[in-house]
Design a protein around this motif. Structure first.
Motif: not given
Lengths: 113, 112
Positions: B45-50, B61-64, B73-77
């Motif tokens: 399942e899609l979390i992020m696109s960048i 979630f933060t994508a870099q 990268s993907l950060l999960i806080r």
């Protein structure tokens, strides 16, 4: 609106038998994909179709053929199944390059004895 | 060299910590990058696109993306046990052929 539908969900074959995995999407997506997933290997691209009427090889195309029958349907055929093709197969579709909606089917678990 | 590479893990983090997942890719023409989450026995399942260099945040979630370094990268806080899954990096290769390649995935385990 069913999204991406794959059939069958489960299949057991004997070595040398043939079968076709069916995939259909009702979202008017342009591009469709077939992946296989093996433990620890992520998703490996078998074949894809960037648009109706075109198909291209992915990372692991050997032993497979595909047909983009129309915009909705993209089938994957195993002409002579081998135990190495035991895997979970996923079909997916995407509207166009850059879009953020890659929709997966539920997967088809294939076992070749 | 694989086109998309990820550390297979497992990456183990305590609940509440930040999980950092990394991905590198080889095709300099790639423009679209995705992170998927996959629970065992389920479809991704899609979390992020960048698509642009920098950070993109969505909830925890933060994508870099750094195209010069060919790195995503993907950060999960505030990681939760429910975040325990395999995270797949996907790259839409350049050239206009819509070829979408996945990494092998990183298994994340969040322990209470």
């Amino acid at each position: 609106n069913a999204g991406v539908t794959q059939t069958p969900k489960f299949q057991v074959l004997k070595t040398g038998q043939s079968m076709t995995l069916q995939c259909a999407q009702d979202m008017n997506h342009n591009s469709m994909y077939w992946y296989r997933q093996d433990p620890g290997m992520g998703l490996r691209l078998i074949y894809y179709s960037a648009s109706e009427g075109t198909t291209d090889k992915g990372e692991v195309p050997n032993g497979y053929n595909v047909s983009r029958l129309n915009k909705r349907e993209f089938s994957l055929r195993l002409e002579s199944a081998a135990p190495s093709q035991t895997s979970v197969y996923f079909c997916a579709s995407i509207p166009k390059e850059g879009a953020n909606v890659l929709t997966f089917g539920a997967g088809s678990r294939l076992t070749v004895l | 060299q694989k086109e998309v590479e990820q550390n297979s893990g497992p990456l183990s983090v305590p609940e509440g910590a930040i999980a950092s997942l990394n991905c590198t890719y080889s095709d300099r023409g790639s423009q679209s990058f995705f992170w998927y989450r996959q629970y065992s026995g389920k479809s991704p399942e899609l979390i992020m696109s960048i698509y642009s260099n920098g950070d993109k945040e969505d909830g925890r979630f933060t994508a870099q993306l750094n195209k010069a370094s060919q790195y995503v990268s993907l950060l999960i806080r505030d990681s939760q046990p429910s975040d325990s899954a395999t995270y797949l990096c996907a790259v839409l290769l350049g050239g206009g052929y819509n070829k979408l390649i996945f990494g092998a995935g990183t298994r994340l385990a969040v322990h209470p």
